[in-house]
Design a protein around this motif. Sequence first.
Motif, PDB file in Angstrom:
ATOM      1  N   UNK A  89       0.843  -1.200   0.000  1.00  0.00           N
ATOM      2  CA  UNK A  89       0.000   0.000   0.000  1.00  0.00           C
ATOM      3  C   UNK A  89       0.872   1.242   0.000  1.00  0.00           C
ATOM      4  N   UNK A  90       0.484   2.219  -0.808  1.00  0.00           N
ATOM      5  CA  UNK A  90       1.137   3.528  -0.824  1.00  0.00           C
ATOM      6  C   UNK A  90       0.063   4.577  -0.569  1.00  0.00           C
ATOM      7  N   UNK A  91       0.289   5.449   0.423  1.00  0.00           N
ATOM      8  CA  UNK A  91      -0.655   6.517   0.734  1.00  0.00           C
ATOM      9  C   UNK A  91       0.075   7.849   0.771  1.00  0.00           C
ATOM     10  N   UNK A  92      -0.519   8.846   0.136  1.00  0.00           N
ATOM     11  CA  UNK A  92      -0.029  10.225   0.229  1.00  0.00           C
ATOM     12  C   UNK A  92      -1.247  11.114   0.445  1.00  0.00           C
ATOM     13  N   UNK A  93      -1.719  11.233   1.707  1.00  0.00           N
ATOM     14  CA  UNK A  93      -2.963  11.971   1.973  1.00  0.00           C
ATOM     15  C   UNK A  93      -2.898  13.421   1.508  1.00  0.00           C
ATOM     16  N   UNK A  94      -1.715  14.027   1.572  1.00  0.00           N
ATOM     17  CA  UNK A  94      -1.594  15.424   1.181  1.00  0.00           C
ATOM     18  C   UNK A  94      -1.943  15.643  -0.280  1.00  0.00           C
ATOM     19  N   UNK A  95      -1.571  14.700  -1.122  1.00  0.00           N
ATOM     20  CA  UNK A  95      -1.877  14.812  -2.557  1.00  0.00           C
ATOM     21  C   UNK A  95      -3.114  14.019  -2.950  1.00  0.00           C
ATOM     22  N   UNK A  96      -3.742  13.342  -1.986  1.00  0.00           N
ATOM     23  CA  UNK A  96      -4.937  12.574  -2.308  1.00  0.00           C
ATOM     24  C   UNK A  96      -4.653  11.376  -3.185  1.00  0.00           C
ATOM     25  N   UNK A  97      -3.531  10.686  -2.924  1.00  0.00           N
ATOM     26  CA  UNK A  97      -3.134   9.536  -3.743  1.00  0.00           C
ATOM     27  C   UNK A  97      -3.129   8.283  -2.877  1.00  0.00           C
TER      28      UNK A  97
END
Length: 809
Positions: free
Chosen positions: A340-348
């Motif tokens: 899993x890859x999450x980047x909440x700041x960029x909404x990805x």
Amino acid sequence: MAEKLVIIGAGMASGRMLEHLLEAAPGQFDVTLFNGEPRGNYNRLMLSPVLSGEKTYEQIVTHDDAWYAANGVTCRFGEAVVRIDRDRKVVVSKGGETAYDKLVIATGSAPFIIPVAGKELPGVVTYRDLEDTNAMIAAARPGASAVVIGGGLLGLEAAAGMAARGASVTVIHLMGHLMERQLDPAAGYLLQKDLERRGITVHCKGATKAILGTDRAEAVLLEDGTVYPADLVCMAVGIRPETRLANDAHLEVGRGVVVDDQMMTSDPSIFALGECVEHDRQLFGLVAPLYDQAKVLARALIGEAAAFRPVQTATKLKVTGVDLFSAGDFAEGPGREDIVFRDPGRGIYKRLILEGDRLLGAVMYGDTADGSYFFDLIKQGKDVSDLRETLIFGPAFAGGSKADPLAAVAALPPEAEICGCNGVCKGKIVQAIEGGATSLDAIRATTKASASCGTCTGLVEQVLQLTLGADFVLPTVQTLCKCTDHTHEDVRRLIKSMGLKSIPAVMQELGWKTVGGCASCRPALNYYLLADWPLDYQDDRQSRFVNERNHANIQKDGSYTVVPRMWGGLTTPDELRAIADAAEKYAVPMVKVTGGQRIDLVGVRKEDLPAIWSDLNAAGMVSGHAYSKGLRTVKTCIGSQFCRFGTQDSTGLGVKLEKLLWGSWTPAKVKLGVSGCPRNCAEATCKDIGVICVDSGYQISVAGAAGLEVKETELLMTVATEEEAMEVIAAFTQLYRENARYLHRIYKWVAKVGLDWCKDQMADPDTRRALYDRFMISQSVYQKDPWAEHAATPAEWAPIADLTLRAAE
């Protein structure tokens, strides 16, 4: 005698089938098309932009009345078929009985209505057609309340569209997260948060108990007691195949109308396609397999071998402006693990599901650029154990090194497929590069890689960069215009590969950013469609520059230059008298002999254009097309008939060429010259196409220029006879028409594709003749005098305002 083909349903699947059928077997069928809606085929996928106000209905029409009329299709729109009589081979509608030899059922699907109290109240709609869309548009006024039951794709598009029009919208979804068939809970949560930021209320795990109201819908009551006010309720909870006609006709029906590999039902005279069918116990709702069915059925109807073989598909969607992708199996289970890859700041958000060393599924939210790469790994069942550490980062890091973005391409074996459309592997591309194909265009010309849909262009460029190293410079991408991210070449390939045959279809399918396009893209699209579909596409006059619309060259004072054609530079006393008379009658301030061996009438008032055309037509003269992106002139010398140095009849050949080529639309203007000997009095060696007559025949040269740039022509080939010269020149013109960028003169195009490639096309007799034949097909449609067309009815001629489409003139 033509077979009677009756089609029930004018949706996207049957529309695509008709396109294939009419192209493959024109005239074989007498087609009658029924549709319950009072209209023909339109792109239902684009109803959401209509709802939100980004597009109009007219912009999503796929086949208009003119298309049906031009193809001889009898339209029975707004007339539902109520029964099929298989014994007598007729269908029954309110208009009576219609006989068929072959019948196609394309009734699509029906929306599912949940059985709750109040479902029949006015103000309760589904979301399947234009009527539903118009009902939501009427209700979605600022301050109004709307409830959408169903958090799938259609429900969310309905919610976003009404919210965009100012309504307060609530989405009620039975499951724990939105779009559960396409997204896992984490991606569904991100989507919900994005919708809520836009002012849309989302209520998951909400079961509808009743729709409240007396005379019309007023609110929605949930099982937990929650009540949401509603001026309109949209049910978007699912669809099911529309099989009532097939059931009543006693055809084999399971979940859908059962068909075999040829889309034939249990009755050999009846076929079915689209969302209403069941093939090998499978139903279909995505466009791609429906279009595959359409192609198979068209071939089956004309007796050609074809078989429908559904392939595994990925779901790549844009919901309310957010990119989503899912493929494979992403359910949790024993032995499975996630990356899993999450980047909440960029909404990805990205999630990969593995079992052992195989990738089983992928879900992506916000950034879907690597979707095709992951889908390919899923389909191949490839061992990804060596890629495990960097797999989530996509193909740019597939070699294990984040420092080298070419590592993934370098790691590919020679047999790895790069271009799926044309089956081109990495090794073949490398071989072509080592053989001298050092640009993307050269690779396309020699291997066809990246020459169809264009999605592999980035990979091909990486192979070029990897093979050539510092010698390869990545070209700057120049898009067609500000309305699209596609280049001219992308658009041309996609028009052909996707079978797009109208400007609205191109803009819809290729994601145009502006409604209606602009002064740069509309003329280009109009030309590309004219060149690619001469028998299907009708010239859009509004998408031409002012000179082409008014059939004359506009001058700085608003007057026009009228130029009658003089075949090969020849004229007669009668023609000269007619020109003199016209100049006097309409007070033309300047009569000018041009460098192209014609006479210009300069300074004609706009209101006099139809009348002066009529007078010149009456004298036997036609438009010289001095304003067009097409053939301008064929300049000649007097040749062997009078000149003591002449080797061939250059004047006669010039006249024949002009009469062959005039009226053809080309990417840019085309000028020819035919000189009777190497002394070159007709200046043939600085024309777009030039002919030098010699004792042994005709030297045909191309790609000259004598305008902003000065360039000598290059020899294309030498032929022995006039007939060969005419075939080669027409075929070369067609090659230019089919492949050049709009507004590129021949010398620019040849510099791009290479003269050697052009020579190879002309050297093959079969290819050359096929090009010639296609050119003549186009001429049969477009070789007509526009002066005569408008001068015949001058009172009705009303040129479109000259304020638009002048920027690129």
